[in-house]
Write a protein that holds these residues in place. Sequence first.
Motif, short mmCIF file in Angstrom:
data_model
loop_
_atom_site.label_atom_id
_atom_site.label_comp_id
_atom_site.label_asym_id
_atom_site.label_seq_id
_atom_site.Cartn_x
_atom_site.Cartn_y
_atom_site.Cartn_z
N ALA A 29 -8.11 3.08 -4.34
CA ALA A 29 -6.78 3.54 -4.63
C ALA A 29 -6.72 5.06 -4.73
O ALA A 29 -8.00 5.66 -4.71
CB ALA A 29 -6.30 2.99 -5.96
N THR B 108 -0.33 -1.52 -5.61
CA THR B 108 -1.71 -1.38 -6.07
C THR B 108 -1.68 -1.05 -7.45
O THR B 108 -2.69 -1.63 -8.43
CB THR B 108 -2.48 -0.19 -5.31
N ARG C 184 0.73 -1.30 0.02
CA ARG C 184 0.05 0.03 -0.06
C ARG C 184 0.70 1.44 0.09
O ARG C 184 0.26 2.30 -0.14
CB ARG C 184 -0.88 0.03 1.11
#
Length: 145
Positions: A53, A18, A5
């Motif tokens: 995201a 991501t 992340r």
Amino acid sequence: MVVGRRGRRPAGSGVQLTFEVIAATLRERIRASELGAGDPLPTQAVLMREFGASSLTVQKAMALLKQEGWAVSRPGKGAFVAHDDHHAHPEGADDLDGSEATAPADGTTARVKVLERALAEAAQQIADLRGRVEALESGSGERGR
């Protein structure tokens, strides 16, 4: 699947960031014929919601797809699938390194078609603008007499 992340990949791990997950998902949708040549790709807002995201992460994913030849941008219109060659990717092709693993083998033809459409639209806009300029010049020329 484990997703990193913070934009840092632990050394030697199989953790995908991501933006890589987003790009891989869109590639798979193209291969599975869910998205075809010339189809619009999901918008940034849609991808942000779907993957939880940030806008920067989605932008990185789109930049990767464009760099690899999977997508093309049309200013003011969005991003579109550049090709429809899911048959060109045998199983396990993603195990290769570099862009040759994900770049389309025969996507050039579809990319050319998309670019030709964009060029035709631009040429039409230029012709329309030229007509407007000529109309304005001919109208102002008569007024000056």
